[in-house]
Design a protein around this motif. Structure first.
Motif: not given
Length: 92
Positions: A83-92
């Motif tokens: 949960p603390g990595m939400r900003d890194l875990l995204r699709r672009e």
């Protein structure tokens, strides 16, 4: 990647390969990214295991057929794990 690796005891990396009809440039870029991940794991001196997509997706109850729904489910699963990595875990 360093933030995720710092806390890990074991790093699990998906066994991947090129796909049929994938372009040369795409395959090279994909391989370059995988190489960077493997290098990071090695430099952090973490134990690494590999797993096939079907095995980890089955254990996480993610559809193995792929497609948009499977990608959304995999992303949601990763966000649940970190949960603390939400900003890194995204699709672009």
């Amino acid at each position: 990647i360093e933030e995720i690796l710092r806390e890990a005891d074991v790093v699990v990396v998906e066994e991947v390969s090129s796909r049929p009809k994938e372009g040369v440039t795409s395959a090279f870029t994909f391989g370059l990214a995988l190489g960077a991940i493997l290098n990071s794991v090695t430099l952090c001196k973490k134990h690494m295991e590999t797993v096939t997509p079907s095995v980890w997706k089955r254990s996480a109850r993610i559809p193995t057929a792929g497609g948009a729904d499977a990608k959304k489910a995999a992303l949601a699963y990763a966000r649940e794990l970190w949960p603390g990595m939400r900003d890194l875990l995204r699709r672009e």
